[in-house]
Design a protein around this motif. Structure first.
Motif, PDB file in Angstrom:
ATOM      1  N   LEU A  28      -4.780  -3.127 -31.901  1.00  0.00           N
ATOM      2  CA  LEU A  28      -5.782  -2.842 -33.197  1.00  0.00           C
ATOM      3  C   LEU A  28      -6.590  -3.913 -32.902  1.00  0.00           C
TER       4      LEU A  28
ATOM      5  N   SER B 218      -3.389   1.759 -33.383  1.00  0.00           N
ATOM      6  CA  SER B 218      -2.729   0.932 -32.553  1.00  0.00           C
ATOM      7  C   SER B 218      -3.410   0.616 -31.203  1.00  0.00           C
TER       8      SER B 218
ATOM      9  N   ASN C  27      -0.462  -2.595 -38.750  1.00  0.00           N
ATOM     10  CA  ASN C  27      -2.208  -2.822 -38.619  1.00  0.00           C
ATOM     11  C   ASN C  27      -2.378  -4.454 -39.298  1.00  0.00           C
TER      12      ASN C  27
END
Length: 417
Positions: free
Chosen positions: A108, A125, A164
């Motif tokens: 990320l 990702s 995340n």
């Protein structure tokens, strides 16, 4: 560099505590004072980290990168000791995800090696914010043309996906070390200083990587300033702990039990050991996990004994949970203290292995039964101390304290009666 107390023996030499009659209100005031001191030290260490980072990005040499990494490791020492204040206090738990959320899908944030670190269940990702100034989230474009603290805050757990992680200690850790591609073999992440050198850039987008690093650090400092305020004399976290002594003790013991059992013994240790998976270690990019586990354990001991040694060497101490338990069951009070000391010895053995050259991710490797045994001994000690925390809860007259469990342990959860 060894950031532990100079010798474990020096820590344990103080175990013959002189219990004094203690009122719950006084115990909780001292508890809150220790929390505030721990967060103040965490803030000061984060500010020292920022200074090291400013030196590094101004002159991105390997020596300055090493100094920045050393400052990050030092910043973890006081912070990890504050984790004993989690779990029981909803205000702390609501705040904590901004600073210590893990594990993270590092793609990320920045480039990764091929598909290593990508997650099929997380569409972001591989978003690579540093390389991509526009990111589409659920049909909406997020403008990251200029990387600012506000942009990073908006990216934290985007689309409701916990992996995340865009901010906090571990985002900064990934930027400083890069991926650890060594599996359960020797070696940590090895990002070159030139990834931040706008004149001789490697990895691409060095200017944006610098901006991300500094924005994440500014956010960390802002969040720690908030934590200090939460534990100030008029702070919300202090008020929640001290307003009702019985409820405050529930919060304190819940924090000790949940960190000991479900969080540290389970999620942070047993899961990685069962899977032999270095991705499950807490400080996975830097190979600093041994220190993180040690200082989590020390934070639990600090709270029980009512004593915290600050980074300047001074001590905050006063009436303690140990005193309360001692008033009611002296044998149990000392038994729990002995458990905590045994846990520190077991966690110290993990640190000793790391300082001798065998990092935590190597200890949990599938082909390292001796290393596995060292980690398992610490897990067993944490579980054992949790059982005496349970007994201490009953001894002081509290009822039904829920303790965070873990599917990684034999019992998927526990309720302290």
């Amino acid at each position: 560099m060894n950031f532990r107390i100079t010798a474990l023996a020096a820590l344990l030499s103080g175990t013959a505590l002189c219990a004094q009659a203690a009122e719950p209100a006084d115990v909780l005031t001292n508890y809150a004072d220790i929390a505030q001191a721990g967060y103040q030290d965490s803030l000061a260490s984060a500010q020292q980290l920022k200074a090291a980072l400013e030196t590094f990005v101004a002159a991105p040499t390997e020596a300055n990168l090493d100094a920045a990494r050393t400052a990050w490791i030092a910043a973890r020492v006081p912070y990890q000791q504050t984790e004993a204040f989690r779990f029981g206090n909803p205000t702390v738990d609501a705040w904590e995800g901004n600073v210590n959320a893990w594990p993270l899908d590092e793609g990320l944030i920045d480039y990764v090696d091929g598909d290593t670190g990508l997650n099929d269940e997380n569409p972001f990702s591989g978003a690579n914010v540093i390389a991509n100034p526009m990111i589409e989230i659920s049909g909406t474009n997020v403008d990251a043309t200029k990387i600012t603290p506000e942009v990073l805050r908006d990216l934290q757990e985007i689309d409701g996906i916990e992996a995340n992680v865009a901010i906090g200690y571990h985002a900064i850790e990934f930027l400083l070390w890069g991926q650890d591609l060594n599996g359960t073999g020797p070696g940590a992440g090895n990002r070159p200083a030139s990834d931040f050198d706008t004149a001789n850039c490697t990895g691409g987008n060095c200017d944006r990587r610098v901006a991300y690093l500094m924005a994440a650090t500014d956010l960390l400092i802002a969040d720690l300033e908030e934590a200090v305020a939460l534990w100030a004399p008029d702070g919300q976290a202090r008020a929640e702990v001290t307003a009702d002594p019985a409820q405050g003790l529930v919060m304190a013991f819940t924090g000790l039990g949940s960190l000991s059992y479900g969080e540290q013994a389970g999620e942070r240790m047993k899961l990685g050991l069962l899977l032999h998976d270095p991705e499950e270690e807490h400080d996975c990019f830097s190979d600093n996990t041994h220190n993180s586990h040690y200082y989590d354990g020390l934070g639990i001991r600090n709270v029980y004994t009512g004593s915290y040694q600050r980074i300047d060497g001074t001590t905050v101490e006063g009436p303690s949970l140990y005193d309360l338990v001692k008033d009611r069951d002296p044998e149990l009070a000392d038994a729990l203290l002995a458990d905590l000391d045994g846990t520190m010895e077991a966690l110290g053995a993990i640190v000793a292995q790391a300082e001798a050259g065998t990092a935590y991710d190597q200890l949990i490797g599938a082909n390292n039964p001796q290393g596995n045994a060292v980690v398992q001994a610490a897990i067993d000690a944490l579980v054992a101390q949790t059982r005496n925390i349970e007994r201490a809860v009953a001894a002081v007259g509290l009822e039904s304290i829920p303790v965070e469990g873990s599917d990684s342990l034999d019992n998927p959860g526990a309720v302290f009666q």
